[in-house]
Design a protein around this motif. Structure first.
Motif, short mmCIF file in Angstrom:
data_model
loop_
_atom_site.label_atom_id
_atom_site.label_comp_id
_atom_site.label_asym_id
_atom_site.label_seq_id
_atom_site.Cartn_x
_atom_site.Cartn_y
_atom_site.Cartn_z
N ASP A 98 15.90 14.39 1.68
CA ASP A 98 15.10 14.71 0.62
C ASP A 98 15.69 14.55 -0.75
O ASP A 98 16.74 15.64 -0.91
N SER A 99 15.42 13.67 -1.37
CA SER A 99 16.02 13.77 -2.97
C SER A 99 15.57 14.74 -3.56
O SER A 99 14.47 15.31 -3.64
N PRO A 100 16.65 15.51 -4.44
CA PRO A 100 16.35 16.58 -5.11
C PRO A 100 15.46 16.08 -6.56
O PRO A 100 15.81 15.02 -7.08
N TRP A 131 22.89 12.01 -4.97
CA TRP A 131 22.05 11.91 -3.76
C TRP A 131 22.38 10.70 -2.74
O TRP A 131 22.59 11.05 -1.83
N LEU A 149 26.08 17.92 -1.32
CA LEU A 149 24.62 17.72 -1.56
C LEU A 149 24.18 19.37 -1.63
O LEU A 149 23.22 19.32 -2.64
N ASN A 150 24.73 20.21 -0.94
CA ASN A 150 24.62 21.67 -1.23
C ASN A 150 24.77 22.02 -3.00
O ASN A 150 23.78 22.64 -3.35
N LYS A 167 22.07 20.13 -4.86
CA LYS A 167 20.78 20.83 -4.97
C LYS A 167 20.70 22.17 -5.78
O LYS A 167 19.57 22.31 -6.38
N THR A 168 21.88 22.77 -5.84
CA THR A 168 21.87 24.05 -6.22
C THR A 168 21.87 23.92 -7.77
O THR A 168 21.27 24.72 -8.40
N VAL A 192 18.24 22.96 -8.71
CA VAL A 192 17.08 24.02 -8.63
C VAL A 192 17.65 25.14 -9.81
O VAL A 192 16.67 25.64 -10.36
#
Length: 96
Positions: free
Chosen positions: A18-20, A37, A85-86, A89-90, A93
């Motif tokens: 799932d792309s951010p 990503w 990736l983590n 995403k962090t 978001v």
């Protein structure tokens, strides 16, 4: 093949495919986030293939199997991709 499907299933369950989504007020460039990503996904898939499918023998008289090196490199690639990736995403978001 089962190991490959398990690795890819775990990545899917983790949300790796799932792309951010970058919000309008964020400072990140959506194209750059999508590119990062995609590199994470390719890195994880390369690691999963290395762990599960690659079997390499070298030498003529006493062939040496290099499978353990491919497994180690694959694990490093998968862990690195997951951490990257983590962080991606962090940052998207959290905005930082």
């Amino acid at each position: 093949m089962l190991i490959l499907w398990v690795c890819l299933g775990a990545f899917y369950a983790y949300g790796g495919f799932d792309s951010p989504v970058v919000s309008e007020e964020a400072y990140q460039v959506p194209a750059k986030v999508k590119q990062a990503w995609l590199k994470c996904v390719l890195m994880f898939v390369a690691g999963a293939v290395s762990v599960s499918l690659v079997d390499h023998h070298v030498g003529l008289f006493e062939p040496t199997n290099l499978r353990i090196l491919y497994v180690i490199v694959g694990i490093v690639l998968m862990v690195g991709a997951s951490l990257w990736l983590n962080a991606l995403k962090t940052a998207v978001v959290g905005g930082g």
